[in-house]
Design a protein around this motif. Structure first.
Motif, PDB file in Angstrom:
ATOM      1  N   HIS A 217     -32.472  52.772 -26.192  1.00 43.16           N
ATOM      2  CA  HIS A 217     -31.037  52.596 -26.716  1.00 43.16           C
ATOM      3  C   HIS A 217     -30.503  51.457 -26.993  1.00 43.16           C
ATOM      4  O   HIS A 217     -31.070  50.186 -26.851  1.00 43.16           O
TER       5      HIS A 217
ATOM      6  N   HIS B  90     -34.179  63.001 -18.429  1.00 41.58           N
ATOM      7  CA  HIS B  90     -34.386  61.722 -18.193  1.00 41.58           C
ATOM      8  C   HIS B  90     -33.473  60.922 -17.892  1.00 41.58           C
ATOM      9  O   HIS B  90     -31.866  60.891 -17.620  1.00 41.58           O
ATOM     10  N   ASP B  91     -33.608  59.866 -15.914  1.00 41.74           N
ATOM     11  CA  ASP B  91     -32.539  58.910 -15.551  1.00 41.74           C
ATOM     12  C   ASP B  91     -33.061  58.038 -15.598  1.00 41.74           C
ATOM     13  O   ASP B  91     -34.228  57.270 -16.342  1.00 41.74           O
ATOM     14  N   HIS B  92     -32.159  56.672 -14.979  1.00 43.84           N
ATOM     15  CA  HIS B  92     -32.861  55.099 -15.532  1.00 43.84           C
ATOM     16  C   HIS B  92     -33.070  54.798 -14.554  1.00 43.84           C
ATOM     17  O   HIS B  92     -32.055  54.431 -13.405  1.00 43.84           O
TER      18      HIS B  92
ATOM     19  N   GLU C 243     -36.893  53.854 -18.465  1.00 44.36           N
ATOM     20  CA  GLU C 243     -36.878  55.290 -18.389  1.00 44.36           C
ATOM     21  C   GLU C 243     -37.404  56.577 -16.585  1.00 44.36           C
ATOM     22  O   GLU C 243     -38.262  56.188 -17.017  1.00 44.36           O
TER      23      GLU C 243
ATOM     24  N   ASN D 254     -28.651  56.985 -12.557  1.00 42.44           N
ATOM     25  CA  ASN D 254     -28.385  55.280 -13.084  1.00 42.44           C
ATOM     26  C   ASN D 254     -29.147  55.117 -11.554  1.00 42.44           C
ATOM     27  O   ASN D 254     -28.124  54.533 -11.022  1.00 42.44           O
TER      28      ASN D 254
END
Length: 152
Positions: free
Chosen positions: A40, A96-98, A109, A136
């Protein structure tokens, strides 16, 4: 990450023409640097990386091009609770998620099939066609190198 830059260039070129934006080499230079960036990044981070690699692209061009790349979905815009827009490549990547550490800012991730199922179920139940989602989780990491490690 292996990204086919030729395909990404074509997606961007079509978007620019369709939306009546100028097709410039500088915009494609920003695209290349953005898609090759691991993880990121903020606009200033990308700008500095480009400058360190002898690019002559202006800061304004970087900012404006990142917005165009997000609009045509080659990049995803993220906000991880730090009042700063971050970007990540969206091209050729799975959803995807964080996990975000509120101490050190580390971002991890993850992909969890159950989350995808919940998104699909909620969307169906509410008559909604999802185009993507952002999930998130904020907390404190267990990383021994966390720069703000506390004893909680």
């Amino acid at each position: 990450m292996s990204v086919n830059l030729n395909e990404a260039h074509e997606v961007f070129r079509k978007y620019l023409k369709q939306e009546k934006h100028r097709v410039t080499p500088e915009r494609f230079e920003v695209l290349d640097f953005a898609l090759k960036y691991e993880g990121h990044f903020g606009a200033d981070e990308l700008y500095l990386r480009m400058k360190n690699n002898k690019s002559n692209v202006s800061r304004a061009t970087v900012y404006n091009t990142l917005e165009l790349l997000a609009a045509c979905e080659l990049l995803a815009k993220r906000n991880f609770g730090e009042n700063k827009t971050r970007y990540e490549s969206n091209y050729g990547r799975k959803s995807h998620d964080h996990l975000i550490c509120i101490n050190c800012g580390a971002i991890k991730e993850f992909t969890e099939p159950e989350i995808e199922e919940i998104v699909a179920q909620v969307a169906k139940k509410l008559g909604f066609k999802p185009q993507g989602h952002s999930f998130n989780i904020f907390g404190k990491c267990n990383n021994a190198n966390c720069k703000h490690k506390d004893n909680e």
